[in-house]
Write a protein that holds these residues in place. Structure first.
Motif, short mmCIF file in Angstrom:
data_model
loop_
_atom_site.label_atom_id
_atom_site.label_comp_id
_atom_site.label_asym_id
_atom_site.label_seq_id
_atom_site.Cartn_x
_atom_site.Cartn_y
_atom_site.Cartn_z
N ASN A 30 22.82 20.90 20.05
CA ASN A 30 23.58 20.91 21.30
C ASN A 30 23.09 19.75 22.16
OD1 ASN A 30 25.04 23.15 20.57
ND2 ASN A 30 23.73 24.60 21.65
N LEU A 31 23.99 18.83 22.48
CA LEU A 31 23.64 17.64 23.24
C LEU A 31 24.52 17.54 24.48
CD1 LEU A 31 22.20 14.88 23.56
CD2 LEU A 31 23.96 13.90 22.06
N GLU A 32 23.88 17.36 25.63
CA GLU A 32 24.58 17.21 26.91
C GLU A 32 24.02 15.96 27.59
OE1 GLU A 32 25.41 19.96 30.93
OE2 GLU A 32 24.16 20.70 29.29
N THR A 33 24.90 15.02 27.94
CA THR A 33 24.41 13.76 28.49
C THR A 33 25.39 13.19 29.49
OG1 THR A 33 23.54 11.56 27.91
CG2 THR A 33 25.41 12.36 26.63
N TYR A 34 24.84 12.46 30.44
CA TYR A 34 25.68 11.81 31.45
C TYR A 34 26.29 10.52 30.88
CZ TYR A 34 27.09 9.61 35.84
OH TYR A 34 27.82 9.01 36.83
N ILE A 35 25.46 9.67 30.30
CA ILE A 35 25.92 8.42 29.71
C ILE A 35 25.69 8.45 28.20
CG2 ILE A 35 25.50 5.92 29.57
CD1 ILE A 35 24.75 5.98 32.52
N PHE A 36 26.73 8.10 27.44
CA PHE A 36 26.65 7.96 25.99
C PHE A 36 27.40 6.67 25.66
CE2 PHE A 36 26.54 10.83 21.97
CZ PHE A 36 26.21 9.76 21.18
N GLU A 37 26.65 5.58 25.54
CA GLU A 37 27.28 4.28 25.40
C GLU A 37 27.59 3.93 23.95
OE1 GLU A 37 25.14 1.23 27.55
OE2 GLU A 37 26.19 1.81 29.39
N ASP A 38 28.62 3.13 23.78
CA ASP A 38 28.98 2.60 22.46
C ASP A 38 28.23 1.29 22.27
OD1 ASP A 38 30.11 1.93 20.08
OD2 ASP A 38 32.10 1.48 20.87
N ASP A 39 26.92 1.40 22.05
CA ASP A 39 26.07 0.23 21.82
C ASP A 39 25.14 0.55 20.67
OD1 ASP A 39 24.21 1.99 22.91
OD2 ASP A 39 24.02 0.94 24.82
N GLY A 40 24.11 -0.25 20.48
CA GLY A 40 23.23 -0.04 19.34
C GLY A 40 22.61 1.34 19.29
N ILE A 41 22.04 1.80 20.42
CA ILE A 41 21.42 3.13 20.47
C ILE A 41 22.48 4.21 20.35
CG2 ILE A 41 20.28 4.76 22.03
CD1 ILE A 41 18.33 2.93 20.65
N GLY B 50 30.39 9.17 33.75
CA GLY B 50 29.26 8.50 33.12
C GLY B 50 29.65 7.69 31.90
N CYS B 51 30.71 8.10 31.24
CA CYS B 51 31.14 7.43 30.01
C CYS B 51 32.45 6.67 30.19
CB CYS B 51 31.28 8.45 28.88
SG CYS B 51 29.72 9.22 28.40
N LEU B 52 32.72 6.23 31.42
CA LEU B 52 33.95 5.49 31.68
C LEU B 52 34.08 4.24 30.81
CD1 LEU B 52 34.54 5.54 35.56
CD2 LEU B 52 36.09 6.35 33.78
N ASP B 53 32.96 3.58 30.54
CA ASP B 53 33.00 2.35 29.76
C ASP B 53 32.95 2.59 28.25
OD1 ASP B 53 33.13 0.93 32.08
OD2 ASP B 53 31.01 0.39 32.12
N THR B 54 32.78 3.84 27.85
CA THR B 54 32.72 4.14 26.42
C THR B 54 34.14 4.33 25.89
OG1 THR B 54 30.60 5.26 26.76
CG2 THR B 54 31.74 5.67 24.67
N PRO B 55 34.55 3.59 24.88
CA PRO B 55 35.93 3.68 24.38
C PRO B 55 36.26 5.08 23.88
CG PRO B 55 34.80 1.76 23.47
CD PRO B 55 33.76 2.58 24.15
N PRO B 56 37.45 5.58 24.14
CA PRO B 56 37.84 6.90 23.62
C PRO B 56 37.69 7.00 22.11
CG PRO B 56 39.43 6.14 25.25
CD PRO B 56 38.50 5.00 25.00
N ALA B 57 37.87 5.88 21.41
CA ALA B 57 37.74 5.89 19.95
C ALA B 57 36.34 6.29 19.51
CB ALA B 57 38.10 4.52 19.38
N PHE B 58 35.34 6.01 20.35
CA PHE B 58 33.97 6.38 20.01
C PHE B 58 33.84 7.89 19.88
CE2 PHE B 58 29.65 7.58 21.30
CZ PHE B 58 28.88 6.77 20.49
N PHE B 59 34.40 8.62 20.84
CA PHE B 59 34.32 10.08 20.80
C PHE B 59 35.31 10.67 19.80
CE2 PHE B 59 32.74 9.10 25.13
CZ PHE B 59 31.46 9.61 24.97
N GLU B 60 36.42 9.97 19.58
CA GLU B 60 37.38 10.46 18.59
C GLU B 60 36.77 10.41 17.19
OE1 GLU B 60 40.28 12.40 17.14
OE2 GLU B 60 40.17 11.98 19.30
N ARG B 61 35.96 9.41 16.94
CA ARG B 61 35.26 9.34 15.64
C ARG B 61 34.36 10.56 15.46
NH1 ARG B 61 30.03 6.28 14.44
NH2 ARG B 61 29.85 6.37 12.17
#
Length: 483
Positions: free
Chosen positions: A137-148, A174-185
């Motif tokens: 179970n993971l809860e986070t404010y920012i989850f970026e589409d970058d290396g980490i 928090g994830c406004l800059d993260t592409p929707p495709a990242f979470f769709e994957r």
């Protein structure tokens, strides 16, 4: 180096560039005032009144076997006093802690690992995720589409494919800059993904559109046995840590991020698990897949911990009340590190009152930041604090993002909560409060290391700061309720 630039509010984009002109500051302040007039303001509770209204109750403990008897609780208190040395101070902080959080027992038998900066935290989290057998179970404010972020995503998908159920809550702002495709994957790989209070009013399952209420928590629970909480988001910004190092492009020191996280094992993990599930339920996520979310937990160590969660829908923030009461009860020292310092009048009074009665009050705050409006709002209070005897230090050579406190060498906290209006009123936050001198020693040693990397703010020099800085502080102060 990319930075987590959505650290606070929906208006955070306005403060992403530290070199922004004064006119932009004024516009931000004006917008904040308009928002206050148009949307109304929530208010913070009166901590002293709340404490007076709550009846004195004996300290309650829970163990791996459930609530302990009164006799056993008394024995635990005696042992705590023996180990902690100063009986009066320990008694006082336990009494205050119990008065504020009477419905949340102190959990015995926990093992804690203090994690400093991103590299150590990510390594520990990756190891726990790789070892997961039942659920994550993971809860986070920012989850970026970058290396980490992609390392986390790949590992979570790998565990999901291996039969481990992965459930993810991420904050929409928090994830406004993260592409929707990242979470769709992630969804396509079988991971249950929930967007907290979507920015799009047509998305989500809730009737209310609560754009200003954000999930600022950082929580990872693995198999219901191991938990991680603190200030570290999932972002490449944290990957290098805060140690000084030469920049490959410039012959200067590259700036890293200084943050603190906590790994927990033992009975208190069930409390953090429950808080995750409550958030999932409030956000009307699809029913969680059946897993052993609450396994039988055995004693793992000797630390005494209370899990404290706050949500914007709560009548008041328990974290706010707990921290103010602990500071008000301090007799020897108050050591705070915090990323975003925009104190309300009550917190300001509590800090200055403590300093005036002889308590050694020290704040380590950012010397540079990703949130320039909050930075100047906090600085607007320096003169009052310094005149009262509070000692203020600004962390150099790194972006200070920790949210920690150590008080009187017996009470500590680590979590996601900043010392600002947003954390106390508008965000869902999560902290661990630890009672006992052993862990407080680790916290004080960490504070001393940060102090050695910080510059003290001198009152005389501060009073001679340029007019432009004063103007920025004044403008930022107008907006601090909404920062």
């Amino acid at each position: 180096m990319p930075t987590p630039n959505r650290s606070h509010s929906p208006g955070a984009a306005a403060r992403r560039r530290p070199g922004v002109r004064t006119t932009t500051i004024m516009r931000t302040a004006a917008l904040a005032c308009a928002l206050q007039l148009g949307l109304g303001c929530a208010s913070l509770p009166d901590a002293a009144r709340e404490l007076q209204m709550r009846p004195a109750r004996p300290v309650e403990f829970d163990s791996a076997r459930g609530p302990v008897s009164t006799r056993r609780a008394a024995a635990i208190m005696d042992e705590l006093k023996r180990r902690s040395g100063d009986i009066d101070i320990l008694d006082k902080h336990l009494a205050v802690e119990q008065a504020i959080n009477a419905d949340i027992p102190l959990d015995l038998g926990n093992r804690l690992i203090l994690l400093q900066d991103g590299p150590a935290t990510y390594a520990a989290m990756f190891a726990a995720i790789r070892g997961a057998k039942d659920h994550i179970n993971l809860e986070t404010y920012i989850f970026e589409d970058d290396g980490i972020g992609r390392q986390f995503a790949d590992l979570l998908l790998e565990r999901q494919a291996a039969g481990v159920q992965v459930n993810l809550i991420y904050d929409s702002v928090g994830c406004l800059d993260t592409p929707p495709a990242f979470f769709e994957r992630l969804r396509s790989g079988g991971i249950a993904v929930l967007e907290f209070n979507p920015v799009n009013p047509l998305a989500g399952n809730k009737a209310e559109w609560l754009l200003n209420n954000r999930d600022h928590r950082k929580l990872l629970v693995v198999d219901g046995r191991t938990a991680f909480i603190g200030g570290i988001n999932i972002s490449e910004s944290y990957s290098s840590g805060s140690a000084r190092r030469p920049s490959p492009k410039k012959r200067t020191q590259a700036v890293g991020w200084r943050d603190t996280h906590l790994q927990l094992e033992g009975p208190v993990v069930a409390r953090f698990q429950q808080l995750f599930i409550e958030t999932w339920t409030r956000q009307k996520g699809t029913p969680l897949a059946a897993r052993t979310y609450f396994p039988r937990l055995e004693k793992q160590g000797d630390e005494i911990v209370r899990a404290i969660g706050s949500a914007s829908a709560d009548p008041h923030s328990l974290i706010y009340l707990t921290l103010l009461s602990a500071i008000a009860s301090a007799e020897q020292r108050v050591y705070l590190t915090n990323a975003y310092f925009a104190p309300d009048p009550q917190l300001l009074d509590t800090l200055t009152d403590a300093a005036r009665r002889g308590v050694d009050v020290r704040l380590i705050l950012p010397g540079q930041t990703d949130a320039w409006v909050v930075f100047h709002a906090g600085r607007s209070h320096y003169e009052e604090l310094l005149r009262a005897g509070v000692r203020i230090y600004e962390r150099s050579h790194a972006v200070m993002h920790s949210k920690t406190a150590s008080i009187d060498g017996v009470w500590s906290t680590i979590g996601s909560t900043n010392l600002d209006w947003r954390s106390f009123l508008h965000n869902d936050e999560l902290n661990a409060a630890i009672v006992g001198r052993d862990f407080a020693r680790q916290m004080d040693a960490m504070f001393a290391r940060d102090l050695a990397e910080s510059d003290e703010v001198d009152l005389e020099r501060w009073e001679r700061r340029p007019l432009l800085l004063r103007l920025k502080e004044w403008a930022a102060r107008l907006a601090e309720y909404w920062l």
